[in-house]
Scaffold this active site. Sequence first.
Site, mmCIF file in Angstrom:
data_model
loop_
_atom_site.group_PDB
_atom_site.id
_atom_site.type_symbol
_atom_site.label_atom_id
_atom_site.label_comp_id
_atom_site.label_asym_id
_atom_site.label_seq_id
_atom_site.Cartn_x
_atom_site.Cartn_y
_atom_site.Cartn_z
ATOM 1 N N HIS A 170 -22.418 31.380 23.750
ATOM 2 C CA HIS A 170 -20.972 31.183 23.943
ATOM 3 C C HIS A 170 -20.509 31.750 25.287
ATOM 4 O O HIS A 170 -19.336 32.094 25.459
ATOM 5 C CB HIS A 170 -20.162 31.828 22.806
ATOM 6 C CG HIS A 170 -20.603 31.418 21.440
ATOM 7 N ND1 HIS A 170 -20.257 30.215 20.886
ATOM 8 C CD2 HIS A 170 -21.390 32.045 20.538
ATOM 9 C CE1 HIS A 170 -20.816 30.116 19.678
ATOM 10 N NE2 HIS A 170 -21.508 31.212 19.455
ATOM 11 N N SER A 299 -22.779 23.025 53.528
ATOM 12 C CA SER A 299 -21.348 22.715 53.554
ATOM 13 C C SER A 299 -20.945 22.445 54.982
ATOM 14 O O SER A 299 -21.444 23.087 55.922
ATOM 15 C CB SER A 299 -20.537 23.891 52.993
ATOM 16 O OG SER A 299 -19.162 23.726 53.267
#
Length: 459
Positions: A170, A299
């Site tokens: 979770h 990038s």
Amino acid sequence: MSLSTITALSPLDGRYAAKLSLLRPIMSEHGYMHRRVQVEVAWFIALSDAGFEQFKPLTTGARAYLLSLVKNFSEADSQAIKEIEKTTNHDVKAVEYWIKSKFEARPELERAAEFVHFACTSEDINNTSHALQLRSGRDQVILPGLDRIVLKLREMAHAYADVPMLSRTHGQTASPTTVGKELANVVVRLQAACERIAGVKMLGKMNGAVGNYNAHLSAWPDFDWEAFSKKVVETPEPLGLGLTFQPYSIQIEPHDYMAELFDAIARANTILVDLSRDIWGYVSLGYFKQRLKAGEIGSSTMPHKVNPIDFENAEGNLGLANALLRHLSEKLPVSRWQRDLTDSTVLRNVGVAMGYAALAYASLMTGLNKLELNEEALATDLDASWEVLAEPIQTVMRRYGVQGAYEKLKEVTRGKTVTAEALHALIAGLEIPQADKDRLLAMTPGSYIGKAAELARRV
């Protein structure tokens, strides 16, 4: 505008064309034509051996020549068939006429020319051709691509079998595992998926216009056409097709085996989506670094970035593959009455679905080969998560009947920053045997891995 890798509408034949060179000869229209010629030739040769007075067994030379048409089939031959199709406006008839054109100046074959495509409906040729294409695509591209991933993951599972890693159920800290064990989980899933893909039988039918041998029996009513067709379909290549005989059909083979195959490939792809996302997350956490390649830019504005693009590309292309595969598996088994044409145009996109899958497998392999384990980051994460030892402590407490074990640990750990000192103080005050206290006191988040290492090495 001329067709090139720059002008191609599909990125499979454009940007990624070079990466799919193995699949293209199999699943392209050229590959489809090649298989049609193979089926027609196999049927023709088999008819010559059926014992009919009007079609005597072919000579060794004629057989060798016919098989050479299949073996040496070229792009130029495909183009010649396309030229014939401009007149016929029927692709299978164009194949028939092309084969007959190859009989010129060969009296033995010219005399038997009307036995090319004898008693066949187009779908007798098409369904078997698709089965041959699918078998090659599966065995030469899909399964080898998956096998390479399985082998790489197994290698990594063994190499990292003992490297502890914090689990996150979770998204929250949970009982530790090892890097190798998490990869071993994927290996086992993929192996099972590959077995399902490999286990699908490729079916073929050659029973005429609506599956009842109507035309066949009109010519030779006393001949066992079903047994003959089965022999052609199941006899190994090159004299047969080496497929599994489909005895019941309408005009088209029902395509249920195709749905089974596409669903099996999609299940394997779903496992790889799961893997791609998990690796992406581990890269984000710093568990893995990526080897740099000179000249690459992560990038256009942020020079520090080394993006996990291979796993992102894999995930995206797996999604495209599965969208097509699931449509294929849902649509193809459905046909109005004895035949409609919707399957024909859809089937021409099987190569596209396989292409996106193959592209994804290649991207995933590239990404996996770039990974370097960052054991320092893994150890730091574990050392900051002593709360995960609440599980073994309360489990030992339960063993000795300590009342409210779970609740006591919950009070100490839930939602709190837990230190080794706090846990050790708790352990020291427990009324349990000293040997178990000592064992718990010696435990760290990095040593609490159960059988993870053993399971990883065993895969």
